[in-house]
Structure formats: C-alpha cells, structure tokens
Design a protein around this motif. Structure first.
Motif, PDB file in Angstrom:
ATOM      1  N   LEU A  57       0.833  -1.210   0.000  1.00  0.00           N
ATOM      2  CA  LEU A  57       0.000   0.000   0.000  1.00  0.00           C
ATOM      3  C   LEU A  57       0.866   1.258   0.000  1.00  0.00           C
ATOM      4  O   LEU A  57       0.558   2.244  -0.677  1.00  0.00           O
ATOM      5  CB  LEU A  57      -0.909  -0.006   1.238  1.00  0.00           C
ATOM      6  CG  LEU A  57      -2.002  -1.087   1.277  1.00  0.00           C
ATOM      7  CD1 LEU A  57      -2.663  -1.105   2.649  1.00  0.00           C
ATOM      8  CD2 LEU A  57      -3.036  -0.831   0.187  1.00  0.00           C
ATOM      9  N   ILE A  58       1.964   1.222   0.752  1.00  0.00           N
ATOM     10  CA  ILE A  58       2.868   2.372   0.798  1.00  0.00           C
ATOM     11  C   ILE A  58       3.499   2.604  -0.566  1.00  0.00           C
ATOM     12  O   ILE A  58       3.681   3.743  -1.002  1.00  0.00           O
ATOM     13  CB  ILE A  58       3.936   2.162   1.892  1.00  0.00           C
ATOM     14  CG1 ILE A  58       3.275   2.219   3.275  1.00  0.00           C
ATOM     15  CG2 ILE A  58       5.039   3.211   1.800  1.00  0.00           C
ATOM     16  CD1 ILE A  58       4.184   1.856   4.417  1.00  0.00           C
ATOM     17  N   ARG A  59       3.816   1.505  -1.274  1.00  0.00           N
ATOM     18  CA  ARG A  59       4.367   1.637  -2.624  1.00  0.00           C
ATOM     19  C   ARG A  59       3.384   2.369  -3.531  1.00  0.00           C
ATOM     20  O   ARG A  59       3.758   3.291  -4.259  1.00  0.00           O
ATOM     21  CB  ARG A  59       4.672   0.247  -3.189  1.00  0.00           C
ATOM     22  CG  ARG A  59       5.030   0.271  -4.670  1.00  0.00           C
ATOM     23  CD  ARG A  59       5.166  -1.130  -5.212  1.00  0.00           C
ATOM     24  NE  ARG A  59       5.463  -1.094  -6.640  1.00  0.00           N
ATOM     25  CZ  ARG A  59       5.697  -2.168  -7.377  1.00  0.00           C
ATOM     26  NH1 ARG A  59       5.682  -3.360  -6.823  1.00  0.00           N
ATOM     27  NH2 ARG A  59       5.960  -2.054  -8.660  1.00  0.00           N
ATOM     28  N   ALA A  88       7.601  11.176   5.492  1.00  0.00           N
ATOM     29  CA  ALA A  88       7.293   9.761   5.717  1.00  0.00           C
ATOM     30  C   ALA A  88       8.393   9.083   6.524  1.00  0.00           C
ATOM     31  O   ALA A  88       8.127   8.226   7.377  1.00  0.00           O
ATOM     32  CB  ALA A  88       7.105   9.054   4.376  1.00  0.00           C
ATOM     33  N   GLU A  89       9.645   9.476   6.271  1.00  0.00           N
ATOM     34  CA  GLU A  89      10.767   8.884   7.010  1.00  0.00           C
ATOM     35  C   GLU A  89      10.702   9.248   8.489  1.00  0.00           C
ATOM     36  O   GLU A  89      10.953   8.410   9.358  1.00  0.00           O
ATOM     37  CB  GLU A  89      12.084   9.355   6.413  1.00  0.00           C
ATOM     38  CG  GLU A  89      13.292   8.670   7.032  1.00  0.00           C
ATOM     39  CD  GLU A  89      14.592   9.097   6.389  1.00  0.00           C
ATOM     40  OE1 GLU A  89      15.636   8.974   7.048  1.00  0.00           O
ATOM     41  OE2 GLU A  89      14.559   9.555   5.235  1.00  0.00           O
ATOM     42  N   LEU A  90      10.338  10.486   8.799  1.00  0.00           N
ATOM     43  CA  LEU A  90      10.178  10.884  10.201  1.00  0.00           C
ATOM     44  C   LEU A  90       9.067  10.077  10.876  1.00  0.00           C
ATOM     45  O   LEU A  90       9.198   9.656  12.025  1.00  0.00           O
ATOM     46  CB  LEU A  90       9.875  12.376  10.287  1.00  0.00           C
ATOM     47  CG  LEU A  90      11.059  13.322  10.031  1.00  0.00           C
ATOM     48  CD1 LEU A  90      10.560  14.755   9.826  1.00  0.00           C
ATOM     49  CD2 LEU A  90      12.048  13.259  11.180  1.00  0.00           C
ATOM     50  N   CYS A  91       7.968   9.866  10.150  1.00  0.00           N
ATOM     51  CA  CYS A  91       6.863   9.054  10.697  1.00  0.00           C
ATOM     52  C   CYS A  91       7.309   7.613  10.916  1.00  0.00           C
ATOM     53  O   CYS A  91       6.894   6.963  11.885  1.00  0.00           O
ATOM     54  CB  CYS A  91       5.666   9.102   9.751  1.00  0.00           C
ATOM     55  SG  CYS A  91       4.876  10.726   9.654  1.00  0.00           S
ATOM     56  N   ALA A  92       8.156   7.115  10.008  1.00  0.00           N
ATOM     57  CA  ALA A  92       8.675   5.759  10.164  1.00  0.00           C
ATOM     58  C   ALA A  92       9.590   5.668  11.387  1.00  0.00           C
ATOM     59  O   ALA A  92       9.626   4.637  12.069  1.00  0.00           O
ATOM     60  CB  ALA A  92       9.421   5.341   8.903  1.00  0.00           C
ATOM     61  N   ALA A  98       0.830   2.056   8.748  1.00  0.00           N
ATOM     62  CA  ALA A  98       0.830   2.260   7.298  1.00  0.00           C
ATOM     63  C   ALA A  98      -0.035   3.444   6.860  1.00  0.00           C
ATOM     64  O   ALA A  98       0.409   4.252   6.028  1.00  0.00           O
ATOM     65  CB  ALA A  98       0.384   0.978   6.597  1.00  0.00           C
ATOM     66  N   PRO A  99      -1.282   3.607   7.368  1.00  0.00           N
ATOM     67  CA  PRO A  99      -2.078   4.770   6.950  1.00  0.00           C
ATOM     68  C   PRO A  99      -1.382   6.103   7.241  1.00  0.00           C
ATOM     69  O   PRO A  99      -1.486   7.046   6.460  1.00  0.00           O
ATOM     70  CB  PRO A  99      -3.373   4.626   7.764  1.00  0.00           C
ATOM     71  CG  PRO A  99      -3.492   3.165   8.015  1.00  0.00           C
ATOM     72  CD  PRO A  99      -2.090   2.678   8.208  1.00  0.00           C
TER      73      PRO A  99
END
Length: 756
Positions: A57-59, A88-92, A98-99
């Motif tokens: 889904l992220i892809r 997105a990297e900070l959220c990771a 995933a959402p």
C-alpha cells in the motif's frame, strides 16, 4: 523532465540495496540521482515494523504522490517529492502505522495538485483520505485576512486531530522537515513561519510529549526568528565547551563511581541544554551568558522505579541538593505523561548541576511521547496511558470548539491551553486534576464541567473559604459550591486562565447578551421607524428579506442585534425600509395614520427608549459619569459595545457627540426602576482615627451599598478626602444619603463626582 523522480526507478534502486523482497518484482528503468536513492532506501529500512501487505500500500501511495507532484520543485531546487519522502521517514522513525506513512507521502496532493478527496477514498480508502484531508489547509476558500485564513486552517487541523491523533503526528513531521529546510525561503517568510512554529507547533509537540521534536522546533524557530542572537549565543556556547569540559568530566566520573559502588546498573550521560532554553533563561532572569552556569545537565537511566529513588539518594550524598529544586514527576507525571526525577545539586566550585533520573521506558516516552510504542487502536480501552492523556486533551479541544464564536477566538483559547507547566490539585474525593500554572479556583470548576463553572458561587481550598480568583498550588484540595440560578460574571474573564473556562464564559455571556440585544435592537428600530410614520409590526416577510439581503445579515434577529451593538444605525435602516416600501404596491397599509401616529408619540414619550436597568449586558452605564435615575441622559450606540447611557453633563459624551452624532438616540428613565446604580461621591472629612469606619457606618445606615473607596493622596494633618462609589436607586435616594452624611460630625464637605 530529466530531473523527474520516477517511482519505479527509485524502487529499483532501493531493491538493489537490501530490500528486494519488500515490494516484489518491478521494472528496471534508469536509476535516479544518488541522494534520492538514499532517501527512499532510508525510508524502506525503517518499515520493518509493518506487514508485507502494508508495504504494498505504501508503494502505491508513493507512486501516486510522485506522479501528482511531477514537475513541481521546492524553493531549494529539489524535486518536490523529496519533501513527502522526508516526512514519511520521520513518521517511520516513530514507528507509525501504514495509513500514517501513506498520509505523509500524500499530505500535499489535495492542496498542491489536482487530486481530490474522493479520488483518494477510491484508491486508498476513507481512513487515509480523512488523514490527508485533515492535513490540508483551506487556501482555496476566500477569507477577509491572512489571520482569519490561518485561524480557520488551524481550527480544521485541531478538529481533525481530535478525531485522530495521527493527523498532528504527520503534521509535526511535515513542519519539522519544513523548518529544517527553511533557509531557501525569503527572510520575511522565514520569520513568519518560525514565529508560527514557536507559537503553535512546538507547544503542541510538548503537550503530546514529543520532546525531541519540541526541542528541535524551538531551536529552529529561534534560529530563523532571531538569527543574530542565535549566532551570537551559538558562538559563546562553542567557546564555553572547552572551558567547561574538564568540569563536566569530573562530575561524570564522580557520579559514575558513586553509583557503581552502590551496585546500581546505570547509563549516565552528560547533555548540553538547547540554545533556546539557555536564551530563555537569560531573558527571564536577566542574565548574561557568563552568568548561566547550568548549561550542562546529566541524565541517569536505570532499570526500575525503585532504582530511580536509590540513585537519587546516592547523588544527594555525593553533592548537596539545592533547596526547592527537587521535582518528582514519577509519582505525579506531567500533563503530557512525562515521568522523571529532577534534582539540582551544588557541584564543584559551587556550580549548579541538574540530574534527571528515569527508567529506560520513561526515557522512550520522554523523547517520543504519544508516538512511543505506537499502535493505533479504534477503542479507547486499547490506548496506552500516554495516548489516553493525549486523547483527553484533544477531546477538550472539541469542547472549546463547541462553545467558541469563530476560528480566531477558538485559536486564542487553544493557545492559552498550550502551557508547558502545570499544577496538580485534588477533588474532595481524591481525584487528581492537572491545570496550567496560574489557574484559579474557577478554572478548576470549569475543568470538572462547564455547567459547574457557570453555576459556581463559592469554593473552599483546603477547607478554607477563598475567592474564586484564588490561584491554585500543587496539592490543593478544592471543593466547589454551585447554585443553579447563578450565571457567569463578565469580570471572570479578567482572571481565568484556561481556554475552556474563557470559551465557556464568553459563550454564555454572548448567548445572554444576544437575546437582550435583539430586544433592544427592535426597540431602537421601532423608534426610528416611527419618525418615518412606519409601523414595525406591519412589515411583511418580503420587506424583511430585501432588508436582510441589503444589510448582509443572516437573519432578522442578527440585524436587530447588530443595531443594538452599534454596528448598524437605526435611522439608516429605517430609511432603507422606507425606500423598499416605496417600491412595493400597497405599502400604505404598513404606515401609521395620523391618529395612530399621535398615539404612538404620546405613548412613547417623544420616541425615547425607556431604560429601567433590566436590559442586562446590552445596556452599559460607563464610569465616566455614573448616570442614575433622575439624571437627564443620552444614549450612544458604540460599535460592538451596545447602548451606552451618559448624563447630559458628561464631557466624554459631549466629545463623542461632536465626533459621531449619528450614533446617538433619545433615552429616558422608566418610572419602574429594576436595580440599583453606581454613583461616585467625594467626602471631605476631619482627619482622625476611625473616621473611615464611621463614614462607612453612616452610608450603610442610609441603605447605600459601598462598591469602592479610595483616599486622596493629598492629605493634610487635619483633613482628608475620600472618594466612594456607592449604589443607590436614583437621585432621590442619593439626596437622602448625602443628607445623612452631612449630619456626621466628621464630614466637612460632600459633592457628587460628575462627568470626567
């Protein structure tokens, strides 16, 4: 086009690294620049907490965002897709689900591209679309000012994050990356964004316990809003590092040895305080940099809570603790869930040394807040204690939203609640309540429930009856007494601290004042229409519809309230009604005949508005002249202030009349007065022991309540002058009071204080 960041190319590039199994097979176009490969590869390396189906889904979200932002570039010249990737990297890093990471990749597609919410719902589902929608500003709507647009965008974001805290987590990641890359912006925009970050986003990060984000946002805001001060302080700290290094190492070695001898397993580290925290201390305590000794702090991380207190004892035996500098945030955590022991010790050469002692779990929560061990659940029962605290605060935003008048007022209330410090007080049943420092007894009542605050009449703090404006301290036990017939007092707004209390008081006062303003507005319009020989009661819906359209009001009630508040001139509205009637056939039925006109004039005392004191907040009695029944009075419709009553002798009223003659209306006192009125008198007395008490006794015996008393600074040995504000029913009652005062042997002279 050569610089386009191709989704398939990026995926191919990181598949060549170590994550080939994550997204499955794909085509192999030419690889993008190395810096972009590293960015995506770094993101993929941080997604090991997700399931394979989530990665798929992220892809899709990445490919969609890449296509949507095709041809767009940041101010720095980089392809725009690098920004969503960084967010997105900070959220990771925070291990968000995933959402959240999909929303981070897509957070600008509605705002900056042709994508729509419905399109996102169809491709990625309603939850992702809702997160992206919550992150989207309201730039496409029209507002009267930038401040209004900003406030409405913030209100939209706060309401979205109240529904789902992931909205603000992604937004904070977005703002953090924007602040890190702010150098490419114009100086004025940098300063504006930096101030907004310091005022809104940094306090939110602190309120949610994301202390790493909080500290970095503060430092970045300081750097861009005050670049010269930042650079000067940065140089001073770099110079001081060498001078203080030996001292820091000496403290570290001594503390390690003492803790080791006690058998404790600890991780002891020195840390430099942030530039902004040092600057704030210099500013608040008026210190130079050389006078700020505690630039360094030390963090002790242990295995258990019991070890925290044992380590505290070891450190207190090593160095003497400074009185009043110990705080136990383990027993009573901060509002944002932060837990730690704080103590300041007197180190070598008298240098203050701060130690923070916590467990490993407490350290993770202290750094990451609600994002620590993130696992989003739909039910409140599944939330961690930290997430529960965050949910309670976010729910309070919904309460403020429900009772706020507009977006700017809402934002004002929210800012008040973004306090970094708190006091902890108890209900009579032992339940703990956390409030911003400086909160009053009344704030406590509103924190329990808005109705309890509105009906509050008295309170006991630790068993002692105290005023509602009393500020609370840690450990206070507060008991509220309420009365269903009680209502909020406008004076309360001058001392309450919390946004919820201010919003609730304003809402109640506005509701009450609005109803009173409608009635007063109708009376003012009736007066103006009678001068045109028009019967207000006979105006049909068609006339009102045209009038409302012409004024831009929403309803007839709103128009009448605007008249009462001075936003509309009754005579102008009456002229417009006359014009509308002249266009309508049969309008003569809406006009008064000569006999009815004569009766109206006689009944209305020459069209004057009758004042009886029961009009509530819609009518004001200014202290410039203290009008009372029996005075000849005038009415001024001040914009936003309602109808003000002045005496004819009031010099302030005379200046207003010369400046703004159109906003004056005729007013007279009713024969049936419903209340007492303030009036100011000056009493010259023989100076002597107990004279004030004797004068007060005389006033009380004349049924005059004393509202305020002051003494003239120009005292002589034998005489003194006192100024009283007393409450009387009218001029006759005032004359009775003054006669009684003249019989007092202490009194030399009495006079009424008239208009200023």
């Amino acid at each position: 086009m050569a610089e386009r960041v191709d989704a398939q190319g990026i995926i191919a590039a990181f598949l060549e690294q170590s994550s080939r199994h994550l997204f499955g097979p794909t085509s192999q176009p030419s690889a993008p620049p190395k810096s972009q490969v590293i960015s995506v590869s770094s993101l993929i390396d941080k997604l090991d907490h997700l399931k394979p189906e989530d990665l798929s889904l992220i892809r899709r979200a990445f490919q969609y965002s890449d296509n949507a932002h095709l041809g767009q570039y940041r101010q720095s010249g980089e392809p725009y897709i690098t920004h969503p990737l960084a967010v997105a990297e900070l959220c990771a890093d925070w291990k968000l689900d995933a959402p959240s990471i999909m929303a981070a990749l897509l957070h600008d597609v509605i705002e900056d591209t042709g994508s729509t919410r419905q399109e996102l719902v169809e491709i990625f589902g309603a939850k992702v679309a809702e997160l992206v929608e919550g992150l989207t500003k309201l730039d496409k709507l029209e507002f009267q000012s930038h401040a209004e647009a900003q406030a409405e965008s913030f209100r939209k974001m706060f309401m979205a994050m109240a529904r789902d805290v992931r909205v603000i987590l992604v937004k904070l990641a977005d703002r953090l990356h924007n602040m890190r890359t702010l150098d490419s912006m114009a100086i004025e925009k940098r300063r504006r964004v930096a101030l907004e970050t310091a005022e809104i986003y940094a306090p939110i990060a602190h309120r949610l316990g994301l202390n790493m984000v909080y500290r970095e946002l503060q430092d970045l805001s300081f750097r861009h809003s005050s670049p010269f001060r930042f650079a000067t302080l940065d140089k001073a700290i770099k110079r001081a590092r060498g001078n203080r290094k030996e001292m820091v190492n000496k403290i570290l070695d001594a503390a390690r040895m003492a803790l080791s001898k006690s058998g404790l397993e600890v991780d002891l580290r020195g840390r430099e305080k942030t530039l902004y925290s040092i600057y704030r201390k210099m500013q608040s305590k008026h210190l130079s940099f050389s006078e700020v000794l505690d630039v360094y702090g030390f963090r002790v991380t242990v295995k258990s809570i019991d070890d925290c207190y044992r380590a505290l004892g070891v450190l207190h035996s090593l160095y003497k603790p400074m009185p009043g500098k110990f705080k136990d945030y383990i027993a009573i955590p901060k509002l944002n869930g932060y837990q730690s022991l704080h103590t300041t010790l007197v180190g070598p050469f008298g240098m203050p040394v701060e130690f923070q002692i916590r467990t490993q779990e407490m350290h993770r929560v202290a750094e990451e807040g609600v994002a620590a061990h993130w696992a989003y659940k739909d039910g409140e029962n599944d939330l961690t204690e930290m997430q529960t605290r965050a949910h309670q605060w976010l729910q309070s935003l919904v309460d403020i939203q429900d009772i706020s008048g507009d977006s700017q007022e809402f934002l004002e209330h929210v800012k008040i609640d973004l306090f970094p410090d708190a006091v902890y007080v108890f209900t009579p049943k032992g339940q703990i309540r956390a409030l911003p420092r400086g909160s009053t007894v009344l704030d406590f009542a509103y924190a329990v429930h808005s109705d309890l605050g509105n009906q509050c009449v008295a309170a006991k703090v630790n068993g002692v009856q105290l005023p509602l404006r009393t500020e609370l301290n840690n450990g206070d036990i507060v008991e509220i007494t309420s009365d269903p017939n009680s209502q909020p007092n406008p004076v309360w707004l001058t001392f309450v601290k919390t946004g919820k209390a201010r919003a609730a008081i304003r809402h109640d006062l506005k509701t009450k004042r609005y109803k009173e303003s409608i009635q007063l507005g109708e009376r003012l319009l009736l007066q103006a229409l009678r001068q045109q020989a028009i019967d207000l009661a006979m105006l049909d819906d068609g006339v009102w519809e045209k009038l409302i359209y012409w004024t831009g009001s929403k309803t007839r009630d709103d128009l009448c309230a605007d008249i009462a508040m001075g936003h509309r001139v009754p005579a102008v509205i009456a002229k417009r009604i006359e014009f509308i009637l002249s266009e309508n056939s049969g309008s003569g039925q809406m006009r008064l005949d000569s006999q009815a006109w004569d009766q109206a004039l006689a009944a209305d005392h020459r069209q004057a508005i009758m004042i009886d004191g029961a009009e509530g907040e819609s009518v004001q009695y200014p202290h410039c002249c203290y009008p009372i029944p029996g005075d000849v009075i005038l009415g001024y419709l001040g914009k936003g202030e309602g109808l003000q009553i002045h005496t004819r002798e009031c010099r302030h009223a005379q200046r207003l009349h010369n400046k703004d003659p159109e906003h004056w209306v005729d007013v007279i006192w009713s024969e049936d007065i419903k209340r007492s009125f303030d009036v100011a008198i000056r009493v010259d007395v023989v100076n002597g022991k107990g004279v004030l008490a004797r004068i007060a006794g005389t006033l009380t015996s004349a049924d005059a309540n004393i509202a305020h008393v002051t003494m003239d600074d120009r005292l002589t040995e034998h005489a003194a002058s006192m100024r009283f504000v007393i409450q009387v029913e009218g001029r006759y009652h005032l004359a009775k009071v003054m006669r009684r005062l003249r019989q007092n042997q202490d009194v030399i002279r009495i006079s009424r204080v008239l208009g200023k």
